[in-house]
Motif scaffolding. Structure first.
Motif, PDB file in Angstrom:
ATOM      1  N   ALA A 162       0.837  -1.202   0.000  1.00  0.00           N
ATOM      2  CA  ALA A 162       0.000   0.000   0.000  1.00  0.00           C
ATOM      3  C   ALA A 162       0.874   1.254   0.000  1.00  0.00           C
ATOM      4  O   ALA A 162       0.588   2.235  -0.703  1.00  0.00           O
ATOM      5  CB  ALA A 162      -0.935  -0.001   1.199  1.00  0.00           C
ATOM      6  N   ILE A 163       1.951   1.226   0.772  1.00  0.00           N
ATOM      7  CA  ILE A 163       2.868   2.372   0.814  1.00  0.00           C
ATOM      8  C   ILE A 163       3.516   2.557  -0.552  1.00  0.00           C
ATOM      9  O   ILE A 163       3.617   3.680  -1.070  1.00  0.00           O
ATOM     10  CB  ILE A 163       3.940   2.187   1.923  1.00  0.00           C
ATOM     11  N   ILE A 164       3.933   1.459  -1.144  1.00  0.00           N
ATOM     12  CA  ILE A 164       4.574   1.536  -2.454  1.00  0.00           C
ATOM     13  C   ILE A 164       3.585   2.071  -3.474  1.00  0.00           C
ATOM     14  O   ILE A 164       3.934   2.931  -4.299  1.00  0.00           O
ATOM     15  CB  ILE A 164       5.131   0.152  -2.884  1.00  0.00           C
ATOM     16  N   ARG A 165       2.370   1.639  -3.463  1.00  0.00           N
ATOM     17  CA  ARG A 165       1.360   2.128  -4.397  1.00  0.00           C
ATOM     18  C   ARG A 165       1.118   3.630  -4.171  1.00  0.00           C
ATOM     19  O   ARG A 165       1.003   4.400  -5.134  1.00  0.00           O
ATOM     20  CB  ARG A 165       0.035   1.369  -4.205  1.00  0.00           C
ATOM     21  N   THR A 166       1.045   3.978  -2.900  1.00  0.00           N
ATOM     22  CA  THR A 166       0.812   5.382  -2.605  1.00  0.00           C
ATOM     23  C   THR A 166       1.985   6.206  -3.095  1.00  0.00           C
ATOM     24  O   THR A 166       1.787   7.260  -3.715  1.00  0.00           O
ATOM     25  CB  THR A 166       0.633   5.602  -1.073  1.00  0.00           C
ATOM     26  N   LEU A 167       3.153   5.746  -2.831  1.00  0.00           N
ATOM     27  CA  LEU A 167       4.338   6.473  -3.283  1.00  0.00           C
ATOM     28  C   LEU A 167       4.408   6.470  -4.805  1.00  0.00           C
ATOM     29  O   LEU A 167       4.799   7.471  -5.417  1.00  0.00           O
ATOM     30  CB  LEU A 167       5.611   5.871  -2.692  1.00  0.00           C
TER      31      LEU A 167
END
Length: 184
Positions: free
Chosen positions: A169-174
């Protein structure tokens, strides 16, 4: 006394032989049946003659060997003979009962031996049951430990999966921010 009795017996045998032979002669029977019947009567007469000779020989033997006793001595001797026969019968019965007792003792000894063997086999079976029960309990404990390890690993895997999802989720957000900032 013995001679008079012997004389009477001889007369009776002679009379029986005479009457039987006269009755055979006076009957009218067919020749074949008469021959067969005559042979039988002849054999019977021969037997009676032999019997008479045997009785005569017995009388002579008794006359030579006979011992005359009075009634008192005879009754005592009779009583002693009866008692001797009774003792012999009782002795045979005792021997028979002793054999039965020996057989019963042997059977009881065999039964005791078989009982001891059965008890020993039962104790061995009980020990084996205890061993198997201990093995099952130990196996259950080991299984329980393995289950706890598996649950711990499953919780660890579940935690790592949730960490991976958070990181994704963090990677997608980033990556969305990077895509959004570079397109502007």
């Amino acid at each position: 006394m013995a001679t008079a009795t012997a004389q009477r017996e001889k007369s009776a045998v002679a009379a029986a032989v005479a009457s039987s032979s006269s009755s055979v002669v006076g009957t009218s029977v067919p020749p074949a049946a008469a021959a067969a019947g005559g042979e039988r009567w002849g054999a019977a007469i021969g037997n009676l003659t032999e019997l008479g000779a045997n009785v005569e020989a017995l009388q002579k033997l008794l006359a030579k060997k006979a011992v005359f006793v009075d009634d008192d001595i005879f009754s005592k001797a009779s009583l002693a003979a009866d008692q001797a026969r009774t003792i012999k019968i009782l002795d045979q019965r005792v021997q028979c009962l002793e054999r039965e007792l020996d057989a019963a003792i042997s059977a009881a000894a065999r039964a005791r031996t078989e009982k001891r063997q059965a008890e020993a086999a039962q104790r061995a079976a009980e020990l084996r049951v205890q061993e198997v029960t201990k093995e099952l309990e130990n196996t259950a404990k080991v299984f329980k430990l393995h289950m706890e390890e598996l649950r711990a690993k499953q919780e660890e895997i579940a935690k790592k999966e949730s960490d991976i999802k958070v990181l994704e989720a963090i990677i997608r957000t980033l990556s969305n921010k990077d895509d959004g900032g570079s397109s502007e």
